[in-house]
Design a protein around this motif. Structure first.
Motif, PDB file in Angstrom:
ATOM      1  N   GLU A  31      -0.421  81.697  22.022  1.00  0.00           N
ATOM      2  CA  GLU A  31      -0.873  82.376  23.240  1.00  0.00           C
ATOM      3  C   GLU A  31       0.300  82.985  24.007  1.00  0.00           C
ATOM      4  O   GLU A  31       0.216  84.118  24.482  1.00  0.00           O
ATOM      5  CB  GLU A  31      -1.657  81.413  24.126  1.00  0.00           C
ATOM      6  N   LEU A  32       1.410  82.251  24.109  1.00  0.00           N
ATOM      7  CA  LEU A  32       2.574  82.777  24.804  1.00  0.00           C
ATOM      8  C   LEU A  32       3.190  83.936  24.022  1.00  0.00           C
ATOM      9  O   LEU A  32       3.588  84.942  24.617  1.00  0.00           O
ATOM     10  CB  LEU A  32       3.604  81.684  25.069  1.00  0.00           C
TER      11      LEU A  32
ATOM     12  N   GLN B 219       1.635  86.055  22.164  1.00  0.00           N
ATOM     13  CA  GLN B 219       0.776  87.220  22.387  1.00  0.00           C
ATOM     14  C   GLN B 219       0.999  87.817  23.772  1.00  0.00           C
ATOM     15  O   GLN B 219       1.044  89.034  23.939  1.00  0.00           O
ATOM     16  CB  GLN B 219      -0.688  86.852  22.190  1.00  0.00           C
ATOM     17  N   ALA B 220       1.147  86.959  24.769  1.00  0.00           N
ATOM     18  CA  ALA B 220       1.395  87.445  26.125  1.00  0.00           C
ATOM     19  C   ALA B 220       2.724  88.190  26.192  1.00  0.00           C
ATOM     20  O   ALA B 220       2.818  89.259  26.812  1.00  0.00           O
ATOM     21  CB  ALA B 220       1.371  86.286  27.117  1.00  0.00           C
TER      22      ALA B 220
ATOM     23  N   GLY C 139       2.532  91.592  24.594  1.00  0.00           N
ATOM     24  CA  GLY C 139       1.906  92.535  25.509  1.00  0.00           C
ATOM     25  C   GLY C 139       2.887  93.109  26.527  1.00  0.00           C
ATOM     26  O   GLY C 139       2.638  94.159  27.113  1.00  0.00           O
TER      27      GLY C 139
ATOM     28  N   LYS D  77       6.148  89.196  35.795  1.00  0.00           N
ATOM     29  CA  LYS D  77       5.219  88.759  34.746  1.00  0.00           C
ATOM     30  C   LYS D  77       5.820  87.630  33.925  1.00  0.00           C
ATOM     31  O   LYS D  77       5.117  86.683  33.541  1.00  0.00           O
ATOM     32  CB  LYS D  77       4.833  89.946  33.870  1.00  0.00           C
TER      33      LYS D  77
ATOM     34  N   LEU E  99       4.729  83.517  33.408  1.00  0.00           N
ATOM     35  CA  LEU E  99       4.598  82.832  32.115  1.00  0.00           C
ATOM     36  C   LEU E  99       5.540  81.633  31.993  1.00  0.00           C
ATOM     37  O   LEU E  99       5.444  80.866  31.035  1.00  0.00           O
ATOM     38  CB  LEU E  99       4.869  83.817  30.967  1.00  0.00           C
TER      39      LEU E  99
END
Length: 94
Positions: A39-40, A42-43, A46, A77, A81
């Motif tokens: 998940e991280l 992918q973030a 992005g 951002k 995270l």
């Protein structure tokens, strides 16, 4: 998830608590770590960052570089995270 799911649990908060409990009770620490890393990753992708930093220091350097280049949006951002990155590095040390 569908809106009906939230209603089936008696609301979104109750659903969130139940799903979290299920996830913690039925997925191994290694599975949870792998999911968090994915998940991280992918973030970060992005945001244009191709690789998950290998350490807290490397993550901090990303934030410092964003500030140094004047990209406060990217820095903000990344800071959002940071708790996920901290959790991943903490779990990896165990």
């Amino acid at each position: 998830m569908r809106p009906q799911m939230g209603r089936a649990f008696g609301g979104l908060e109750a659903m969130s608590e139940a799903v979290s409990s299920y996830y913690a009770g039925f997925y191994s620490p290694a599975e949870r770590l792998a999911q968090a890393r994915e998940e991280l990753s992918q973030a970060l992708a992005g945001l244009g960052i191709d690789a998950l930093p290998g350490s807290r220091q490397a993550f901090r350097q990303l934030i410092d570089a964003a500030f140094a280049s004047g990209d406060s949006d990217l820095a903000a951002k990344l800071i959002q995270l940071a708790p996920a990155m901290a959790e991943i590095t903490d779990q990896a040390r165990r």
